[in-house]
Design a protein around this motif. Structure first.
Motif, PDB file in Angstrom:
ATOM      1  N   LEU A   5       0.811  -1.210   0.000  1.00 56.23           N
ATOM      2  CA  LEU A   5       0.000   0.000   0.000  1.00 56.23           C
ATOM      3  C   LEU A   5       0.848   1.266   0.000  1.00 56.23           C
ATOM      4  O   LEU A   5       0.476   2.265  -0.611  1.00 56.23           O
ATOM      5  CB  LEU A   5      -0.938  -0.006   1.217  1.00 56.23           C
ATOM      6  CG  LEU A   5      -1.954   1.107   1.331  1.00 56.23           C
ATOM      7  CD1 LEU A   5      -2.944   1.063   0.168  1.00 56.23           C
ATOM      8  CD2 LEU A   5      -2.687   1.018   2.647  1.00 56.23           C
ATOM      9  N   TYR A   6       1.998   1.238   0.659  1.00 55.59           N
ATOM     10  CA  TYR A   6       2.831   2.436   0.791  1.00 55.59           C
ATOM     11  C   TYR A   6       4.051   2.467  -0.119  1.00 55.59           C
ATOM     12  O   TYR A   6       4.583   3.530  -0.390  1.00 55.59           O
ATOM     13  CB  TYR A   6       3.284   2.606   2.249  1.00 55.59           C
ATOM     14  CG  TYR A   6       2.145   2.945   3.158  1.00 55.59           C
ATOM     15  CD1 TYR A   6       1.562   4.201   3.133  1.00 55.59           C
ATOM     16  CD2 TYR A   6       1.622   1.996   4.020  1.00 55.59           C
ATOM     17  CE1 TYR A   6       0.492   4.512   3.953  1.00 55.59           C
ATOM     18  CE2 TYR A   6       0.566   2.302   4.854  1.00 55.59           C
ATOM     19  CZ  TYR A   6       0.003   3.565   4.807  1.00 55.59           C
ATOM     20  OH  TYR A   6      -1.060   3.866   5.623  1.00 55.59           O
ATOM     21  N   LYS A   7       4.499   1.316  -0.595  1.00 57.14           N
ATOM     22  CA  LYS A   7       5.724   1.288  -1.396  1.00 57.14           C
ATOM     23  C   LYS A   7       5.480   1.109  -2.891  1.00 57.14           C
ATOM     24  O   LYS A   7       6.302   1.527  -3.700  1.00 57.14           O
ATOM     25  CB  LYS A   7       6.647   0.166  -0.904  1.00 57.14           C
ATOM     26  CG  LYS A   7       7.130   0.379   0.509  1.00 57.14           C
ATOM     27  CD  LYS A   7       7.970  -0.792   0.960  1.00 57.14           C
ATOM     28  CE  LYS A   7       8.369  -0.649   2.422  1.00 57.14           C
ATOM     29  NZ  LYS A   7       9.040  -1.855   2.902  1.00 57.14           N
ATOM     30  N   PRO A  23       2.957  -2.773  -9.185  1.00 61.53           N
ATOM     31  CA  PRO A  23       2.194  -1.556  -8.897  1.00 61.53           C
ATOM     32  C   PRO A  23       0.820  -1.893  -8.320  1.00 61.53           C
ATOM     33  O   PRO A  23       0.335  -3.022  -8.447  1.00 61.53           O
ATOM     34  CB  PRO A  23       2.060  -0.900 -10.271  1.00 61.53           C
ATOM     35  CG  PRO A  23       2.090  -2.033 -11.230  1.00 61.53           C
ATOM     36  CD  PRO A  23       3.025  -3.043 -10.613  1.00 61.53           C
ATOM     37  N   LEU A  24       0.198  -0.902  -7.704  1.00 60.42           N
ATOM     38  CA  LEU A  24      -1.162  -1.087  -7.185  1.00 60.42           C
ATOM     39  C   LEU A  24      -2.113  -1.490  -8.296  1.00 60.42           C
ATOM     40  O   LEU A  24      -2.986  -2.335  -8.105  1.00 60.42           O
ATOM     41  CB  LEU A  24      -1.644   0.198  -6.512  1.00 60.42           C
ATOM     42  CG  LEU A  24      -0.946   0.573  -5.206  1.00 60.42           C
ATOM     43  CD1 LEU A  24      -1.305   1.997  -4.806  1.00 60.42           C
ATOM     44  CD2 LEU A  24      -1.312  -0.398  -4.109  1.00 60.42           C
ATOM     45  N   SER A  25      -1.946  -0.905  -9.471  1.00 62.38           N
ATOM     46  CA  SER A  25      -2.856  -1.193 -10.583  1.00 62.38           C
ATOM     47  C   SER A  25      -2.699  -2.607 -11.135  1.00 62.38           C
ATOM     48  O   SER A  25      -3.499  -3.035 -11.961  1.00 62.38           O
ATOM     49  CB  SER A  25      -2.675  -0.167 -11.710  1.00 62.38           C
ATOM     50  OG  SER A  25      -1.357  -0.207 -12.207  1.00 62.38           O
ATOM     51  N   ALA A  26      -1.700  -3.353 -10.655  1.00 56.98           N
ATOM     52  CA  ALA A  26      -1.537  -4.741 -11.087  1.00 56.98           C
ATOM     53  C   ALA A  26      -2.553  -5.662 -10.427  1.00 56.98           C
ATOM     54  O   ALA A  26      -2.748  -6.791 -10.879  1.00 56.98           O
ATOM     55  CB  ALA A  26      -0.123  -5.226 -10.780  1.00 56.98           C
ATOM     56  N   LEU A  27      -3.192  -5.198  -9.373  1.00 58.39           N
ATOM     57  CA  LEU A  27      -4.213  -6.011  -8.719  1.00 58.39           C
ATOM     58  C   LEU A  27      -5.439  -6.089  -9.622  1.00 58.39           C
ATOM     59  O   LEU A  27      -5.971  -5.057 -10.038  1.00 58.39           O
ATOM     60  CB  LEU A  27      -4.608  -5.402  -7.366  1.00 58.39           C
ATOM     61  CG  LEU A  27      -3.521  -5.368  -6.309  1.00 58.39           C
ATOM     62  CD1 LEU A  27      -4.010  -4.616  -5.084  1.00 58.39           C
ATOM     63  CD2 LEU A  27      -3.092  -6.779  -5.941  1.00 58.39           C
ATOM     64  N   PHE A  73      -4.146  -4.295   3.798  1.00 57.17           N
ATOM     65  CA  PHE A  73      -4.630  -3.682   5.034  1.00 57.17           C
ATOM     66  C   PHE A  73      -4.204  -4.459   6.274  1.00 57.17           C
ATOM     67  O   PHE A  73      -4.744  -4.257   7.359  1.00 57.17           O
ATOM     68  CB  PHE A  73      -6.159  -3.571   5.024  1.00 57.17           C
ATOM     69  CG  PHE A  73      -6.710  -2.703   3.940  1.00 57.17           C
ATOM     70  CD1 PHE A  73      -6.013  -1.617   3.455  1.00 57.17           C
ATOM     71  CD2 PHE A  73      -7.954  -2.961   3.390  1.00 57.17           C
ATOM     72  CE1 PHE A  73      -6.526  -0.807   2.455  1.00 57.17           C
ATOM     73  CE2 PHE A  73      -8.489  -2.158   2.402  1.00 57.17           C
ATOM     74  CZ  PHE A  73      -7.763  -1.076   1.934  1.00 57.17           C
ATOM     75  N   ASP A  74      -3.233  -5.342   6.138  1.00 60.40           N
ATOM     76  CA  ASP A  74      -2.820  -6.166   7.270  1.00 60.40           C
ATOM     77  C   ASP A  74      -2.327  -5.343   8.457  1.00 60.40           C
ATOM     78  O   ASP A  74      -2.466  -5.764   9.605  1.00 60.40           O
ATOM     79  CB  ASP A  74      -1.733  -7.157   6.850  1.00 60.40           C
ATOM     80  CG  ASP A  74      -2.282  -8.274   5.975  1.00 60.40           C
ATOM     81  OD1 ASP A  74      -3.514  -8.391   5.847  1.00 60.40           O
ATOM     82  OD2 ASP A  74      -1.463  -9.019   5.418  1.00 60.40           O
TER      83      ASP A  74
END
Length: 86
Positions: A5-7, A23-27, A73-74
């Motif tokens: 989430l942060y890196k 990247p986040l968008s890879a999810l 969100f762990d």
């Protein structure tokens, strides 16, 4: 490496000492706009909780579920509320 989430960058893969950080968008199901909103808002400080992330970024329930399912969100609570039973 798992998405962080942060890196993680919004759209680009990053080479790190530990390996390649997606990247986040890879999810699957997380849009580029959602990823850009998250990376823009994290520049203003860490998210206090999932609700804070939702309010600051304006992303919907499905993207939040995708982030949760992928372990993003762990380390942050759902809300600021304190339970007497925890």
């Amino acid at each position: 490496m798992p998405v962080d989430l942060y890196k993680s960058h919004a759209t680009d893969f990053l080479q790190t000492e530990e390996g390649i950080l997606p990247p986040l968008s890879a999810l699957p199901g997380l849009s580029e706009n959602d990823a850009l909103s998250i990376t823009a808002e994290r520049e203003n400080g860490e998210f206090r909780n999932v609700e804070d992330l939702r309010l600051r970024t304006g992303i919907g329930k499905n993207p939040l579920n995708i982030l949760e399912e992928n372990g993003c969100f762990d380390d942050i609570p759902d809300a600021d509320q304190v339970s007497l039973f925890d």
